[in-house]
Scaffold this motif. Structure first.
Motif, PDB file in Angstrom:
ATOM      1  N   TYR A 187       0.821  -1.219   0.000  1.00 12.26           N
ATOM      2  CA  TYR A 187       0.000   0.000   0.000  1.00 12.26           C
ATOM      3  C   TYR A 187       0.856   1.271   0.000  1.00 12.26           C
ATOM      4  O   TYR A 187       1.654   1.488   0.909  1.00 12.26           O
ATOM      5  CB  TYR A 187      -0.902   0.028   1.233  1.00 12.26           C
ATOM      6  CG  TYR A 187      -1.962  -1.040   1.210  1.00 12.26           C
ATOM      7  CD1 TYR A 187      -3.180  -0.821   0.567  1.00 12.26           C
ATOM      8  CD2 TYR A 187      -1.756  -2.264   1.834  1.00 12.26           C
ATOM      9  CE1 TYR A 187      -4.161  -1.807   0.546  1.00 12.26           C
ATOM     10  CE2 TYR A 187      -2.738  -3.256   1.809  1.00 12.26           C
ATOM     11  CZ  TYR A 187      -3.928  -3.018   1.165  1.00 12.26           C
ATOM     12  OH  TYR A 187      -4.895  -3.993   1.138  1.00 12.26           O
ATOM     13  N   ASP A 189       0.575   5.540  -0.434  1.00  8.27           N
ATOM     14  CA  ASP A 189      -0.423   6.593  -0.240  1.00  8.27           C
ATOM     15  C   ASP A 189      -0.595   7.455  -1.497  1.00  8.27           C
ATOM     16  O   ASP A 189       0.105   8.451  -1.675  1.00  8.27           O
ATOM     17  CB  ASP A 189       0.012   7.457   0.949  1.00  8.27           C
ATOM     18  CG  ASP A 189      -1.164   8.260   1.486  1.00  8.27           C
ATOM     19  OD1 ASP A 189      -2.265   8.167   0.904  1.00  8.27           O
ATOM     20  OD2 ASP A 189      -0.976   8.958   2.489  1.00  8.27           O
ATOM     21  N   THR A 190      -1.495   7.035  -2.378  1.00  4.52           N
ATOM     22  CA  THR A 190      -1.804   7.782  -3.605  1.00  4.52           C
ATOM     23  C   THR A 190      -3.321   7.764  -3.815  1.00  4.52           C
ATOM     24  O   THR A 190      -4.051   7.098  -3.066  1.00  4.52           O
ATOM     25  CB  THR A 190      -1.159   7.118  -4.848  1.00  4.52           C
ATOM     26  OG1 THR A 190      -1.842   5.871  -5.077  1.00  4.52           O
ATOM     27  CG2 THR A 190       0.318   6.869  -4.674  1.00  4.52           C
ATOM     28  N   ASP A 191      -3.764   8.410  -4.902  1.00  2.00           N
ATOM     29  CA  ASP A 191      -5.206   8.438  -5.213  1.00  2.00           C
ATOM     30  C   ASP A 191      -5.775   7.038  -5.402  1.00  2.00           C
ATOM     31  O   ASP A 191      -6.961   6.804  -5.151  1.00  2.00           O
ATOM     32  CB  ASP A 191      -5.464   9.248  -6.481  1.00  2.00           C
ATOM     33  CG  ASP A 191      -5.404  10.745  -6.215  1.00  2.00           C
ATOM     34  OD1 ASP A 191      -5.106  11.114  -5.056  1.00  2.00           O
ATOM     35  OD2 ASP A 191      -5.636  11.523  -7.155  1.00  2.00           O
ATOM     36  N   ARG A 194      -7.319   5.761  -2.467  1.00  2.00           N
ATOM     37  CA  ARG A 194      -8.588   6.442  -2.103  1.00  2.00           C
ATOM     38  C   ARG A 194      -9.779   5.838  -2.839  1.00  2.00           C
ATOM     39  O   ARG A 194     -10.926   6.215  -2.576  1.00  2.00           O
ATOM     40  CB  ARG A 194      -8.511   7.949  -2.414  1.00  2.00           C
ATOM     41  CG  ARG A 194      -7.306   8.646  -1.830  1.00  2.00           C
ATOM     42  CD  ARG A 194      -7.316   8.680  -0.304  1.00  2.00           C
ATOM     43  NE  ARG A 194      -5.948   8.731   0.206  1.00  2.00           N
ATOM     44  CZ  ARG A 194      -5.554   8.230   1.377  1.00  2.00           C
ATOM     45  NH1 ARG A 194      -6.402   7.655   2.182  1.00  2.00           N
ATOM     46  NH2 ARG A 194      -4.295   8.314   1.755  1.00  2.00           N
ATOM     47  N   THR A 195      -9.537   4.928  -3.783  1.00  2.00           N
ATOM     48  CA  THR A 195     -10.671   4.249  -4.432  1.00  2.00           C
ATOM     49  C   THR A 195     -11.237   3.171  -3.506  1.00  2.00           C
ATOM     50  O   THR A 195     -12.297   2.629  -3.764  1.00  2.00           O
ATOM     51  CB  THR A 195     -10.251   3.590  -5.777  1.00  2.00           C
ATOM     52  OG1 THR A 195      -9.277   2.569  -5.524  1.00  2.00           O
ATOM     53  CG2 THR A 195      -9.679   4.602  -6.755  1.00  2.00           C
ATOM     54  N   GLU A 198     -13.430   4.193   2.815  1.00  2.00           N
ATOM     55  CA  GLU A 198     -12.645   4.633   3.976  1.00  2.00           C
ATOM     56  C   GLU A 198     -12.590   3.609   5.116  1.00  2.00           C
ATOM     57  O   GLU A 198     -11.521   3.363   5.693  1.00  2.00           O
ATOM     58  CB  GLU A 198     -13.251   5.940   4.504  1.00  2.00           C
ATOM     59  CG  GLU A 198     -12.196   6.953   4.903  1.00  2.00           C
ATOM     60  CD  GLU A 198     -12.822   8.316   5.171  1.00  2.00           C
ATOM     61  OE1 GLU A 198     -12.937   8.661   6.356  1.00  2.00           O
ATOM     62  OE2 GLU A 198     -13.203   9.008   4.197  1.00  2.00           O
ATOM     63  N   LEU A 201     -10.365   0.755   4.178  1.00  2.00           N
ATOM     64  CA  LEU A 201      -8.955   1.179   4.150  1.00  2.00           C
ATOM     65  C   LEU A 201      -8.401   1.248   5.575  1.00  2.00           C
ATOM     66  O   LEU A 201      -7.279   0.805   5.847  1.00  2.00           O
ATOM     67  CB  LEU A 201      -8.844   2.544   3.459  1.00  2.00           C
ATOM     68  CG  LEU A 201      -7.450   2.994   3.043  1.00  2.00           C
ATOM     69  CD1 LEU A 201      -6.797   1.986   2.105  1.00  2.00           C
ATOM     70  CD2 LEU A 201      -7.497   4.369   2.374  1.00  2.00           C
TER      71      LEU A 201
END
Ligand SMILES: NC(=O)c1ccc[n+]([C@@H]2O[C@H](COP(=O)([O-])OP(=O)(O)OC[C@H]3O[C@@H](n4cnc5c(N)ncnc54)[C@H](O)[C@@H]3O)[C@@H](O)[C@H]2O)c1
Length: 248
Positions: A187, A189-191, A194-195, A198, A201
């Protein structure tokens, strides 16, 4: 840290996230030219301007890597402009997560077409030239998801395909001074993260041994090493960069 001053580098999916960090890393290490390919032409032009305000070291180019004709046209233009390409980083990728029993064949094909055939298309454009010049570095961005993930049969298959392709092309190319390696990020931390909804994740983060997500720059550092002259004996490897989330 490294000397890329004689190297022309192509990074796909360079508009944001990991690709942006990789492009920035090559610029910081003196690359002669960093070609930034991305489906999103406006965004990649903006990113190139941020990284290289004078525009002397970057070349942002709109290109959909899943479209073989467009890739061929793009690389023909690059050879005309630059003469040679020394490093190719196949980073462009998408996810279309869904349980397999709900997945359409289009969602399966779309992910394979970008994530796997995008790599194939770009490699086809550089391999002969790299063999002729007896030097090349190809780095393919895979994923720890290739070990299996719920909702990612399409994505995992595309990344597993990349790994087999990488190992085989490395064996074919090693006598010609070309290395072909893959990096499997955990993992980052990018867009793309964010798909993921929440709550899901947060649950995944809680279960991760490092208790944090990786930073794009941490991933870029592994790519820079594999692209360097110093990494000449690392070939056909799949380097896991996951903060020990996955160990094999
Ligand atoms: N973020 C993570 O946790 C993670 C983990 C493992 C692997 N990866 C892989 O790393 C790579 C980069 O992911 P990211 O997290 O930076 O994602 P991102 O969504 O932030 O960036 C992906 C970039 O690729 C571009 N792109 C998408 N389709 C394209 C196409 N057809 N042609 C050209 N460009 C295209 C997008 O416009 C975007 O700029 C991907 O291959 C992804 O599968 C990411």
């Amino acid at each position: 840290m490294y000397d890329f001053s004689a190297r022309n580098v192509v990074v796909t999916g360079a508009a944001q996230g990991i690709g942006r960090a990789i492009a920035a890393g090559f610029l910081a290490n003196g690359a002669n030219c960093v070609v930034m390919l991305d489906y999103n032409g406006d965004k990649v032009a903006e990113t190139a301007k941020e990284l290289d305000p004078e525009g002397s070291k970057t070349l942002p180019v709109p290109c959909d890597v899943s479209d073989q004709a467009a890739v061929h046209e793009t690389f023909s233009m690059l050879y005309e402009k630059l003469g040679h390409i020394d490093v190719l980083v196949n980073n462009a990728g998408i996810n279309r997560d869904r349980m397999f029993h709900k997945m359409t064949i289009e969602q399966m094909r779309e992910v394979l077409n970008v994530n796997f055939f995008g790599v194939v298309h770009c490699c086809m454009e550089v391999i002969t030239q790299m063999r002729d010049q007896e030097f090349g570095r190809i780095i393919n961005i895979s994923s720890t998801a290739q070990h299996g993930n719920v909702g990612q049969t399409n994505y995992a298959a595309s990344k597993g395909a990349i790994n087999g392709f990488t190992r085989s092309l490395a064996k074919e190319s090693t006598r010609k001074g070309i290395t072909v390696n893959a990096v499997e990020p955990g993992y980052i931390d990018t867009d793309m993260l964010r798909t993921i909804p929440e709550d899901k994740l947060a649950a995944r983060l809680a279960a991760l041994p490092p208790q944090r997500f990786g930073r794009p720059e941490e991933l870029a550092a592994t790519v820079l090493f594999l692209a360097s002259d110093e990494a000449s004996w690392v070939n056909g490897s799949i380097l896991i960069a996951s903060g020990a989330s996955i160990t094999v």
